[in-house]
Design a protein around this motif. Structure first.
Motif, PDB file in Angstrom:
ATOM      1  N   LEU A  32       0.823  -1.209   0.000  1.00 55.80           N
ATOM      2  CA  LEU A  32       0.000   0.000   0.000  1.00 55.80           C
ATOM      3  C   LEU A  32       0.858   1.261   0.000  1.00 55.80           C
ATOM      4  N   GLN A  33       2.002   1.156   0.677  1.00 54.65           N
ATOM      5  CA  GLN A  33       2.847   2.345   0.762  1.00 54.65           C
ATOM      6  C   GLN A  33       3.706   2.519  -0.483  1.00 54.65           C
ATOM      7  N   LYS A  34       3.966   1.422  -1.184  1.00 57.96           N
ATOM      8  CA  LYS A  34       4.768   1.499  -2.421  1.00 57.96           C
ATOM      9  C   LYS A  34       3.892   1.087  -3.587  1.00 57.96           C
ATOM     10  N   ARG A  35       2.860   1.862  -3.872  1.00 57.75           N
ATOM     11  CA  ARG A  35       1.916   1.498  -4.915  1.00 57.75           C
ATOM     12  C   ARG A  35       2.602   1.310  -6.263  1.00 57.75           C
ATOM     13  N   GLU A  36       3.472   2.255  -6.634  1.00 61.31           N
ATOM     14  CA  GLU A  36       4.067   2.229  -7.978  1.00 61.31           C
ATOM     15  C   GLU A  36       5.200   1.228  -8.096  1.00 61.31           C
ATOM     16  N   THR A  37       5.994   1.098  -7.008  1.00 55.59           N
ATOM     17  CA  THR A  37       7.201   0.277  -7.134  1.00 55.59           C
ATOM     18  C   THR A  37       7.004  -1.149  -6.614  1.00 55.59           C
ATOM     19  N   ALA A  38       5.941  -1.416  -5.860  1.00 52.49           N
ATOM     20  CA  ALA A  38       5.752  -2.775  -5.340  1.00 52.49           C
ATOM     21  C   ALA A  38       4.423  -3.372  -5.801  1.00 52.49           C
TER      22      ALA A  38
END
Lengths: 198, 198
Positions: A32-38
């Motif tokens: 959730l905190q790294k939407r774009e990279t994870a």
């Protein structure tokens, strides 16, 4: 505070081997905190695997094509067949690129405890492949566990009637292994199969 | 033997906290072998989280609505504000349903080692919320770590000028904790803050 969406994702992740409820929760927060990279890459990778990966109808391997790359490759030695429990074992052997032949994935091992019977594994298709002829050697590359070896013995009996050479992987001291840390079974096998030094 | 699709999925999973390359590989095999019961639910859950979860513009919580369920709930006590490092901490506190007020998520903690500065956290929006008035108490519920406490002290200084009561969570022996296993810091805090028996 978690919404049903988050709960569903946490539960789906918690069912993966190696992740419990707590680490699944941490993983969800990370996503959730790294939407774009994870989250986005994981979603794309899952979609692509879900859409493109199929099981090979001949050997049981998982690939983007059916028959799989190994079965379709004319350079592979069709006379040697290596029987493994799982696709993971096939990949482990294939990574080393040491086996020039083809494979056969059983999809598990015989287990009285887990109720896995011969008809639950791809043993009949294996017998069929051998019966069709053209195969000289069958390597029974089951895990060196009790259940793996039981499976290997069962298959050896089923293939007895056919003119193929049955072999198994050597047991012994693993490379880098220290005798002090090895179990007695391995040591006994290594001693029994000792060889003259070149 | 793994195809690019499988490699991509393995790498995406391996980047999750708690999963290394080896367990990611096992997880991928599990997903491939359980297409209907493992891969499909995970894919659906990820899609739904990706589509529906948004960050609350007021407090930084993650929910399906913005403002989030807590900020939008008129029954919550707007005069008490609990400041936490991460959404995970908010969820942990909210699960117990003990705090009747609203929250503010910083998105991390000050860290000289990791180069996290005040402007990297939601500290300015916090000061703004307090400056707008209507808040009587701010609970600085940072983790009881060096970095968490540094962050709490920094925020306390930034909020000094405003007429709010600043509080922090009590330190002491955790419920079920055995003294023998506690660190000296906790024991010292628990002893210093000792209370008469009711």
């Amino acid at each position: 505070m978690a919404s049903p969406e988050i709960d569903a994702l946490t539960q789906a992740l918690a069912r993966l081997p190696g992740l419990g409820p707590r680490s699944a929760r941490r993983a969800v927060l990370h996503l959730l905190q790294k939407r774009e990279t994870a989250l986005a890459p994981l979603l794309r990778a899952l979609e692509s695997v879900n859409e493109r990966m199929v099981q090979c109808a001949i050997c049981g391997n998982i690939d983007t094509i059916d028959p799989c790359g190994i079965c379709a490759d004319p350079r592979r030695d069709g006379r040697a067949l290596c029987v493994v429990e799982d696709v993971a074992d096939l990949w482990a052997l294939e990574k080393s690129r040491l086996f020039p032949g083809r494979f056969h994935v059983l999809g598990g091992r015989l287990s009285a405890l887990e109720g896995v019977r011969p008809e639950d594994l791809a043993i009949a298709p294996l017998v069929q492949r051998v019966a069709q002829g053209g195969i000289d050697e069958v390597v029974l590359a089951m895990n060196a566990t009790l259940e793996g070896q039981t499976t290997a013995h069962y298959i050896a009996e089923r293939l007895e009637a056919y003119p193929v050479r049955l072999t198994q992987l050597a047991h012994g001291v693993p490379i880098g292994g220290e005798l002090d840390y090895l179990d007695e079974g391995t040591l006994a096998q290594a001693l029994r199969a000792r060889r003259p030094i070149d």
